[in-house]
Every structure is written in C-alpha cells, then in structure tokens.
Design a protein around this motif. Structure first.
Motif, PDB file in Angstrom:
ATOM      1  N   LYS A 132       0.828  -1.211   0.000  1.00  0.00           N
ATOM      2  CA  LYS A 132       0.000   0.000   0.000  1.00  0.00           C
ATOM      3  C   LYS A 132       0.859   1.256   0.000  1.00  0.00           C
ATOM      4  CE  LYS A 132      -3.882   2.272   2.249  1.00  0.00           C
ATOM      5  NZ  LYS A 132      -4.960   2.172   3.262  1.00  0.00           N
ATOM      6  N   ILE A 133       1.903   1.277   0.824  1.00  0.00           N
ATOM      7  CA  ILE A 133       2.793   2.441   0.885  1.00  0.00           C
ATOM      8  C   ILE A 133       3.453   2.685  -0.463  1.00  0.00           C
ATOM      9  CG2 ILE A 133       4.955   3.315   1.861  1.00  0.00           C
ATOM     10  CD1 ILE A 133       4.101   2.071   4.538  1.00  0.00           C
ATOM     11  N   PHE A 134       3.957   1.629  -1.080  1.00  0.00           N
ATOM     12  CA  PHE A 134       4.648   1.814  -2.350  1.00  0.00           C
ATOM     13  C   PHE A 134       3.683   2.097  -3.500  1.00  0.00           C
ATOM     14  CE2 PHE A 134       8.441   0.807  -0.193  1.00  0.00           C
ATOM     15  CZ  PHE A 134       9.473   1.246  -1.003  1.00  0.00           C
ATOM     16  N   ASP A 135       2.481   1.536  -3.443  1.00  0.00           N
ATOM     17  CA  ASP A 135       1.492   1.832  -4.486  1.00  0.00           C
ATOM     18  C   ASP A 135       1.128   3.312  -4.496  1.00  0.00           C
ATOM     19  OD1 ASP A 135       1.291  -0.649  -5.599  1.00  0.00           O
ATOM     20  OD2 ASP A 135      -0.556  -1.223  -4.590  1.00  0.00           O
ATOM     21  N   VAL A 188       9.272   1.837   6.519  1.00  0.00           N
ATOM     22  CA  VAL A 188       8.901   1.613   5.129  1.00  0.00           C
ATOM     23  C   VAL A 188       8.504   2.926   4.457  1.00  0.00           C
ATOM     24  CG1 VAL A 188       7.358   0.368   3.577  1.00  0.00           C
ATOM     25  CG2 VAL A 188       8.218  -0.744   5.636  1.00  0.00           C
ATOM     26  N   TYR A 189       7.818   3.797   5.188  1.00  0.00           N
ATOM     27  CA  TYR A 189       7.509   5.136   4.681  1.00  0.00           C
ATOM     28  C   TYR A 189       8.806   5.850   4.280  1.00  0.00           C
ATOM     29  CZ  TYR A 189       6.123  10.095   4.875  1.00  0.00           C
ATOM     30  OH  TYR A 189       5.921  11.419   4.605  1.00  0.00           O
ATOM     31  N   SER A 190       9.817   5.751   5.121  1.00  0.00           N
ATOM     32  CA  SER A 190      11.106   6.390   4.826  1.00  0.00           C
ATOM     33  C   SER A 190      11.705   5.845   3.540  1.00  0.00           C
ATOM     34  CB  SER A 190      12.077   6.181   5.990  1.00  0.00           C
ATOM     35  OG  SER A 190      11.586   6.730   7.184  1.00  0.00           O
ATOM     36  N   ILE A 191      11.633   4.531   3.358  1.00  0.00           N
ATOM     37  CA  ILE A 191      12.166   3.926   2.138  1.00  0.00           C
ATOM     38  C   ILE A 191      11.423   4.437   0.911  1.00  0.00           C
ATOM     39  CG2 ILE A 191      12.500   1.750   0.894  1.00  0.00           C
ATOM     40  CD1 ILE A 191      12.766   0.392   3.654  1.00  0.00           C
ATOM     41  N   SER A 192      10.097   4.576   1.021  1.00  0.00           N
ATOM     42  CA  SER A 192       9.322   5.079  -0.117  1.00  0.00           C
ATOM     43  C   SER A 192       9.734   6.501  -0.475  1.00  0.00           C
ATOM     44  CB  SER A 192       7.821   5.005   0.185  1.00  0.00           C
ATOM     45  OG  SER A 192       7.399   6.027   1.071  1.00  0.00           O
TER      46      SER A 192
END
Length: 272
Positions: free
Chosen positions: A130-133, A175-179
């Motif tokens: 969801k984060i990456f989408d 994961v937000y940081s990675i995105s």
C-alpha cells in the motif's frame, strides 16, 4: 530569547500573505492530496501567484471545501475527486484539468500514506504494498500520464514531495522512509529524459511539518519538545513554508534547476 524570536518569526510569516509576486500568471497546476496540510498550502500559494489550480483528493466533501476556500479568496481553482492509485481517477484528473483550464504546466505529486508504524522488518506485505502503491508507483504513473500535457505547457515542471526521512530514515516510519528515498531516486532517474521535453522535475524534502499527517510527532507537549530538540531551528515547520518552495520551483526563477531536491527541515541532517 531564541524561542521568542522564533515564535515571532512564525507569526510574521503566517500573517504575511500580501504583496506576493505573480510568477505563475497564466499557468495551470495540479496538486494531489491538496485539501489540507502541505498539499493545500502548496495549492493556495500557486494560486496566489497567479496559477489556475486543480485541487484533488479522495473525498468529495474535502475537495469541495478546499476549492471553496480558494474561491472565497478570489483565487482560480477547481477540484476533482482522485484516488491516485486508481487509473480511471488519474485520467479524469488530467482530462478535467485540460477541459477546465486548457492544459497543464505544473504537476505537484503530494499524495502519501503511512498506515502503520514500526521497524522495517516488522512490516507486513500488505502495508508495504500500500505504501509503495500510493507513495511511489502512483507518482511514477501520474508523471508518465501527465507527460503529453506537460510537454505542451509553459516552462512545465514536476514537483515531487519527498521527506527528510528519505535521507535519514525515522525508526518507526521505516517503510515510509524507504518510499520517500525512492521518490528522490525517481527524480534522479527521470530528469534527463524529461529535460528533452523541456520539463523540469525536482523534489522537496520537508522535515517535521505541523500537519494532521505528522501529528504523532507533536501529539503531546512532551513529544513535541522531544521532536523540537532534534531540530536545530528549535521549531516545527509550517505548511505555508513548503508552499513558498513549491512556488519557487514552479516558477521561471528556478528555470535552470532540475533533478534536485530542496531539503526544508529546520536544519535536520540530510546530506553533505
């Protein structure tokens, strides 16, 4: 003494909306996730500098409310309901912008989600997807789909909203940081190709900005003080401060800037 000076500066900045330049006169802008927070402040500032702005977000009531606020100030704005992960919604956003305003010169990709907190390796596959989408894939697709319209625009530009977390990952926003790191890379991976079309693309990497999205960082006085202690300027950022940066990047004042990221973090560390 320093805090009093900072508070006075914030009050002065927040109240000083008169006398803005009109660098974006005649231009058309789309800002995603623009009914509140950073997105709304960017949309408002672009409109104040002369742009016709298309507001977009997932909820119709929020879109209508944001558009009305701009119209009440005599600004040029319209709105479209758009979930950026939905192909038909993105197409409608572009089609409505062309039909309403005649084209597109500025695309601001601001939509982002962070449905869970915790370390990277504790993240579920569904949350990762969801984060990456929303944060990455939708930005990429909107850039790609808007490209034909932008190519016909007036000194067109794309502005991607990344984050200081893209440089220095936040522990509980792994994961937000990675995105957000991926968005900086997306800017770097596309700017040469887009330059051939006369389109500039740049990022803004905000620090901790006082919005509903980041309220976990200041939800109590003790948490806010802890957050401020990590910011050399000793205060949280304001959404309107991001609006000013976006207006600069969209204007001809930034006509020789592409492929770059402006960090606006109050001095939080990012890079050399």
């Amino acid at each position: 003494m320093m805090r009093a000076a900072a508070d006075q500066m914030i009050r002065t900045f927040s109240g000083n909306t008169s006398g803005l330049c009109r660098r974006l006169e005649g231009k058309v802008a789309i800002v995603t996730a623009s009914t509140q927070g950073i997105g709304f402040s960017i949309a408002k500032r672009l409109a104040e500098e002369g742009a016709k702005v298309m507001i977009s977000s997932r909820k119709e009531a929020n879109v209508n409310s944001a558009v009305q606020k701009l119209l009440n100030e005599g600004l040029q704005a319209s709105g479209v309901v758009c979930h950026v992960a939905n192909k038909e919604d993105r197409k409608r956003l572009l089609d409505e912008t062309k039909a309403k305003f005649g084209g597109l010169d500025i695309l601001v990709s601001n939509a982002a989600v962070n449905p869970a907190v915790g370390p990277v390796l504790d993240c579920s596959e569904d949350v990762w997807d969801k984060i990456f989408d929303i944060n990455v894939k939708s930005t990429y697709l909107l850039m790609k789909e808007a490209r034909p319209l932008l190519k016909q625009g007036k000194s067109p530009s794309i502005i991607i909203i990344s984050s200081i977390a893209g440089y220095q990952p936040f522990g509980l926003l792994g994961v937000y940081s990675i995105s957000k790191t991926a968005l900086i890379a997306l800017c770097k991976a596309t700017y040469e190709d887009l330059a051939g079309d006369g389109i500039r693309v740049n990022c803004i990497a905000p620090g901790v900005i006082k919005t509903k999205f980041s309220q976990a960082m200041y939800q109590s006085e003790s948490i806010e003080e802890t957050t401020k202690s990590k910011i050399p300027m000793g205060r949280l950022g304001l959404p309107d401060e991001m609006g000013g940066i976006a207006a600069f990047l969209a204007s001809d004042d930034a006509s020789y800037i592409t492929g770059e990221t402006i960090v606006a973090s109050g001095g939080m560390p990012s890079r050399l």
